[in-house]
Design a protein around this motif. Structure first.
Motif, PDB file in Angstrom:
ATOM      1  N   PRO A 267     -59.175  99.577 102.939  1.00 56.99           N
ATOM      2  CA  PRO A 267     -59.792 100.356 104.021  1.00 56.99           C
ATOM      3  C   PRO A 267     -61.042  99.726 104.621  1.00 56.99           C
ATOM      4  O   PRO A 267     -61.445 100.082 105.727  1.00 56.99           O
ATOM      5  N   GLU A 268     -61.656  98.787 103.888  1.00 56.52           N
ATOM      6  CA  GLU A 268     -62.860  98.146 104.410  1.00 56.52           C
ATOM      7  C   GLU A 268     -62.540  97.124 105.501  1.00 56.52           C
ATOM      8  O   GLU A 268     -63.436  96.655 106.205  1.00 56.52           O
ATOM      9  N   CYS A 269     -61.256  96.775 105.638  1.00 54.91           N
ATOM     10  CA  CYS A 269     -60.879  95.731 106.594  1.00 54.91           C
ATOM     11  C   CYS A 269     -61.267  96.078 108.026  1.00 54.91           C
ATOM     12  O   CYS A 269     -61.602  95.200 108.819  1.00 54.91           O
ATOM     13  N   ARG A 270     -61.217  97.357 108.375  1.00 53.75           N
ATOM     14  CA  ARG A 270     -61.537  97.736 109.759  1.00 53.75           C
ATOM     15  C   ARG A 270     -62.984  97.416 110.124  1.00 53.75           C
ATOM     16  O   ARG A 270     -63.317  97.309 111.300  1.00 53.75           O
TER      17      ARG A 270
ATOM     18  N   GLU B 276     -50.949  97.903 109.644  1.00 55.81           N
ATOM     19  CA  GLU B 276     -52.122  98.776 109.684  1.00 55.81           C
ATOM     20  C   GLU B 276     -52.091  99.793 108.549  1.00 55.81           C
ATOM     21  O   GLU B 276     -53.139 100.148 108.000  1.00 55.81           O
ATOM     22  N   VAL B 277     -50.899 100.277 108.190  1.00 52.39           N
ATOM     23  CA  VAL B 277     -50.781 101.192 107.052  1.00 52.39           C
ATOM     24  C   VAL B 277     -51.276 100.508 105.784  1.00 52.39           C
ATOM     25  O   VAL B 277     -52.053 101.077 105.005  1.00 52.39           O
ATOM     26  N   VAL B 278     -50.836  99.269 105.570  1.00 48.16           N
ATOM     27  CA  VAL B 278     -51.259  98.517 104.385  1.00 48.16           C
ATOM     28  C   VAL B 278     -52.769  98.296 104.404  1.00 48.16           C
ATOM     29  O   VAL B 278     -53.463  98.504 103.404  1.00 48.16           O
TER      30      VAL B 278
ATOM     31  N   GLN C 202     -42.421  98.884 101.337  1.00 50.63           N
ATOM     32  CA  GLN C 202     -42.861 100.062 102.079  1.00 50.63           C
ATOM     33  C   GLN C 202     -41.710 101.046 102.205  1.00 50.63           C
ATOM     34  O   GLN C 202     -40.539 100.652 102.248  1.00 50.63           O
ATOM     35  N   VAL C 203     -42.070 102.328 102.252  1.00 47.69           N
ATOM     36  CA  VAL C 203     -41.078 103.360 102.560  1.00 47.69           C
ATOM     37  C   VAL C 203     -40.821 103.285 104.060  1.00 47.69           C
ATOM     38  O   VAL C 203     -41.765 103.240 104.854  1.00 47.69           O
ATOM     39  N   PHE C 204     -39.563 103.235 104.453  1.00 48.09           N
ATOM     40  CA  PHE C 204     -39.258 103.133 105.879  1.00 48.09           C
ATOM     41  C   PHE C 204     -38.138 104.092 106.257  1.00 48.09           C
ATOM     42  O   PHE C 204     -37.390 104.575 105.403  1.00 48.09           O
ATOM     43  N   ARG C 205     -38.067 104.387 107.546  1.00 45.88           N
ATOM     44  CA  ARG C 205     -37.013 105.247 108.071  1.00 45.88           C
ATOM     45  C   ARG C 205     -35.808 104.370 108.354  1.00 45.88           C
ATOM     46  O   ARG C 205     -35.911 103.383 109.095  1.00 45.88           O
ATOM     47  N   THR C 206     -34.671 104.690 107.762  1.00 48.22           N
ATOM     48  CA  THR C 206     -33.482 103.866 107.934  1.00 48.22           C
ATOM     49  C   THR C 206     -33.033 103.876 109.395  1.00 48.22           C
ATOM     50  O   THR C 206     -33.361 104.797 110.144  1.00 48.22           O
ATOM     51  N   PRO C 207     -32.290 102.847 109.822  1.00 52.89           N
ATOM     52  CA  PRO C 207     -31.928 102.708 111.236  1.00 52.89           C
ATOM     53  C   PRO C 207     -31.282 103.940 111.862  1.00 52.89           C
ATOM     54  O   PRO C 207     -31.515 104.242 113.034  1.00 52.89           O
ATOM     55  N   LEU C 208     -30.479 104.668 111.096  1.00 54.62           N
ATOM     56  CA  LEU C 208     -29.841 105.862 111.646  1.00 54.62           C
ATOM     57  C   LEU C 208     -30.795 107.050 111.703  1.00 54.62           C
ATOM     58  O   LEU C 208     -30.481 108.075 112.306  1.00 54.62           O
ATOM     59  N   GLY C 209     -31.963 106.913 111.062  1.00 50.57           N
ATOM     60  CA  GLY C 209     -32.963 107.968 111.103  1.00 50.57           C
ATOM     61  C   GLY C 209     -32.619 109.187 110.280  1.00 50.57           C
ATOM     62  O   GLY C 209     -33.218 110.251 110.450  1.00 50.57           O
TER      63      GLY C 209
ATOM     64  N   HIS D 169     -52.262 107.336  99.846  1.00 50.84           N
ATOM     65  CA  HIS D 169     -51.481 106.316  99.158  1.00 50.84           C
ATOM     66  C   HIS D 169     -50.633 105.542 100.168  1.00 50.84           C
ATOM     67  O   HIS D 169     -50.157 106.122 101.151  1.00 50.84           O
ATOM     68  N   PRO D 170     -50.426 104.230  99.950  1.00 46.95           N
ATOM     69  CA  PRO D 170     -49.598 103.451 100.890  1.00 46.95           C
ATOM     70  C   PRO D 170     -48.214 104.035 101.120  1.00 46.95           C
ATOM     71  O   PRO D 170     -47.667 103.941 102.225  1.00 46.95           O
ATOM     72  N   HIS D 171     -47.656 104.666 100.074  1.00 45.12           N
ATOM     73  CA  HIS D 171     -46.302 105.207 100.209  1.00 45.12           C
ATOM     74  C   HIS D 171     -46.293 106.679 100.619  1.00 45.12           C
ATOM     75  O   HIS D 171     -45.248 107.334 100.556  1.00 45.12           O
ATOM     76  N   ASP D 172     -47.459 107.173 101.056  1.00 40.42           N
ATOM     77  CA  ASP D 172     -47.505 108.479 101.715  1.00 40.42           C
ATOM     78  C   ASP D 172     -47.055 108.360 103.165  1.00 40.42           C
ATOM     79  O   ASP D 172     -46.927 109.367 103.859  1.00 40.42           O
ATOM     80  N   TRP D 173     -46.834 107.113 103.616  1.00 38.51           N
ATOM     81  CA  TRP D 173     -46.485 106.861 105.010  1.00 38.51           C
ATOM     82  C   TRP D 173     -45.109 106.214 105.109  1.00 38.51           C
ATOM     83  O   TRP D 173     -44.780 105.302 104.354  1.00 38.51           O
ATOM     84  N   VAL D 174     -44.327 106.709 106.052  1.00 39.32           N
ATOM     85  CA  VAL D 174     -42.990 106.171 106.315  1.00 39.32           C
ATOM     86  C   VAL D 174     -43.067 105.369 107.606  1.00 39.32           C
ATOM     87  O   VAL D 174     -43.416 105.905 108.660  1.00 39.32           O
ATOM     88  N   VAL D 175     -42.758 104.079 107.514  1.00 36.46           N
ATOM     89  CA  VAL D 175     -42.875 103.202 108.678  1.00 36.46           C
ATOM     90  C   VAL D 175     -41.529 103.080 109.391  1.00 36.46           C
ATOM     91  O   VAL D 175     -40.476 103.352 108.820  1.00 36.46           O
TER      92      VAL D 175
END
Length: 290
Positions: A69-72, A61-63, A179-186, A89-95
């Motif tokens: 954005p027109e996909c919705r 959904e972030v992507v 994507q920017v993501f939160r590592t497993p240990l957080g 921006h796509p990388h303004d979000w951490v998944v």
């Protein structure tokens, strides 16, 4: 309609529903023609498919919201009206696999309440340090021969012959499949691959503020013998800023010259989709930090 056709049609619609229920609307919006065959013959509907789609739902959904954005609007066909949940921006979000995406800024607030980050397509020259000079420039020409393959380089894709890193140079660039993501240990952020990167494939160019004279900061030191510049990503750059260190990395930084400018490219050693992208920072990096 024959009985066999009816069975196939019911299987297809059941498959679509299972995918949509597990992966969300964006999962079907991005699905290629292969999803029809997947649903029809159930090949690949292994036990953990729905679990994998559930983990990816918010990431998809972030992507969708930030790049397409027109996909919705497609949801109107099934009577659903909704606004994008993720903007910017796509990388303004951490998944994260186990939680909803959060704003990049929020993950730094405890250390830097004034944290801001500008996403760049290419590096910016620090004019206080270099004036109008680009210290990375070694040859000033719109068309030059590649130092690696010997073929002509050009930003015009119809003229360019260099295919060293076609993902980045001399072509129409697609959004990076990371994507920017939160590592497993957080404890920190990282970069996760959303597609397979073969050995030698470019993941991205290390871009930021091209400066000099910084000490005790997280910077990329140039390898050039002509101008000792630095690239600083503290407040501006791209997703390469968030690549974590590993003693057994699956990527590496590599020097490459494009149109006479020295570039630092993050290159894959072979990375699977869903794998964290890592690099060895080397002893030089650790030596220069506080």
């Amino acid at each position: 309609m024959t009985k066999q056709q009816l069975i196939f049609d019911r299987a297809i619609w059941r498959g679509y529903k299972e995918i949509k229920d597990a992966g969300g609307w964006a999962c079907l919006a991005f699905a290629g023609s292969g999803v029809y065959r997947l649903c029809k013959y159930r090949v690949g509907f292994e036990k953990n498919l729905t679990a994998r789609l559930e983990r990816l739902q918010s990431s998809l959904e972030v992507v969708a919201d930030t790049i397409h954005p027109e996909c919705r609007k497609l949801l109107k066909f099934i009577g659903i009206e909704c606004q994008p949940a993720y903007t910017g921006h796509p990388h303004d979000w951490v998944v994260c696999d186990t939680a909803k995406p959060v704003m990049l800024k929020s993950t730094y607030m405890q250390w830097d309440p004034d944290f801001e980050f500008s996403h760049l397509e290419e590096s910016v020259i620090d004019q206080d340090a270099w004036g109008i000079e680009d210290p990375r420039m070694v040859e000033n020409s719109s068309i030059v021969s590649c130092r690696d393959c010997g073929r002509l380089q050009s930003n015009n894709s119809s003229v360019n012959e260099c295919r060293c890193f076609p993902e980045l140079y001399g072509c129409c660039k697609a959004p990076p499949s990371v994507q920017v993501f939160r590592t497993p240990l957080g404890m920190n952020n990282g970069i996760i691959a959303r597609c397979e990167y073969g050995r030698g494939s470019a993941i991205g160019e290390f871009v930021g503020l091209v400066t000099k004279g910084m000490e005790g900061k997280d910077v990329m030191q140039s390898k050039s013998t002509e101008n000792q510049y630095q690239i600083y990503q503290g407040r501006m750059g791209n997703y390469t800023r968030f690549v974590n260190h590993s003693c057994s990395p699956n990527s590496q930084f590599q020097k490459f010259y494009w149109l006479g400018i020295e570039c630092i490219v993050l290159v894959s050693k072979r990375i699977e989709a869903g794998e964290e992208i890592t690099v060895d920072y080397s002893h030089e990096y650790w030596k220069d930090l506080d």
